[in-house]
Scaffold this active site. Sequence first.
Site, PDB file in Angstrom:
ATOM      1  N   GLY A 198       9.832  43.904   4.766  1.00 20.07           N
ATOM      2  CA  GLY A 198       9.266  44.197   3.317  1.00 20.07           C
ATOM      3  C   GLY A 198       9.114  45.561   2.772  1.00 20.07           C
ATOM      4  CE1 TYR A 251      -3.370  42.088   1.397  1.00 16.64           C
ATOM      5  CE2 TYR A 251      -4.419  41.676  -1.055  1.00 16.64           C
ATOM      6  CZ  TYR A 251      -3.601  42.247  -0.176  1.00 16.64           C
ATOM      7  OH  TYR A 251      -2.492  43.155  -0.590  1.00 16.64           O
ATOM      8  N   GLY A 300       3.813  48.872  10.120  1.00 13.83           N
ATOM      9  CA  GLY A 300       4.424  47.822   9.595  1.00 13.83           C
ATOM     10  C   GLY A 300       5.678  47.876   8.808  1.00 13.83           C
ATOM     11  CB  ALA A 301       8.236  50.336   9.523  1.00 12.00           C
ATOM     12  CB  SER A 303      -4.069  45.041  -3.074  1.00 13.27           C
ATOM     13  OG  SER A 303      -3.772  44.481  -3.851  1.00 13.27           O
TER      14      SER A 303
END
Length: 278
Positions: free
Chosen positions: A17, A169, A13-14, A147
């Site tokens: 963000g 999530y 996921g680079a 998270s």
Amino acid sequence: MRPLTEHKILVTGATSGLGQQVAVELAALGAAVVVHGRDPDRVRETAAKVAAQSADPARITTAVADLAALAEVARLAEIVAIDHPDLTVLVNNAGIGFGRPGGSREVSRDGIELRFAVNYLAAHLLARRLLPTLTANAPSRIVNVSSAGQAPFSADPLMERAYDGVLAYRQSKLAMIADTFALAKQTAGTGVTVNTLHPASLMPTAMVVESGWDTMDSLESGVRATMRLITDPDLDNMTGRYFFRLEEADPLPEASDPAAQTGLAEVTDRLLAEHLGT
């Protein structure tokens, strides 16, 4: 920990963000970085941005895969193991946020609840498939970006009875933490450390903007916390820990509950068997 110039690091996921900025900073410090994303054009653009910060742009490479398809996750691991046998760090950063307020249940390309599939299941599979490579190159690290937004997953991990994007999530992130603890036990003594963190709260990323929530922390604060888990030599022998920003913390109790971990493993094994035959 060896100098960063001796490390090769896969960041999932680079292309935006937190993941993108972590990749940029790693490159600037001399690490070889494998930039992952699902869109080939965005991966190329990001790799160019990351390479511009590296003293040796040839050390910045790419990997394309949609983590919402288990077959692609498995193929990603296979390609990375072949093309990057010197991999020393896996950063499982890719994730799906809350989604749009009031959105309906979303599923992956395999028909699995999307947040469970991408936030947890893909990271689980990628870590296991790359574990032989990381073990061969130990000392090495797996860093899971989770998270502080957590919810118990045992009752309905795939959100099949009642759906809410925020709850989905949070369940997926607690599952990731539980899996971090389980994998840390399995890898004890191998030289592979496995840790997880809440990097920052509601950073100004695309997933937060989509959710409609107000931002709280800066992207820089999240990058700093994530970089610490990747690079800090003081963490060389620390494994199976959860960090809230820069401090070690306790997640919800279910993450450490053997019964919950066993239940999660059973769901995971069933899904992998159904969709990969393993």
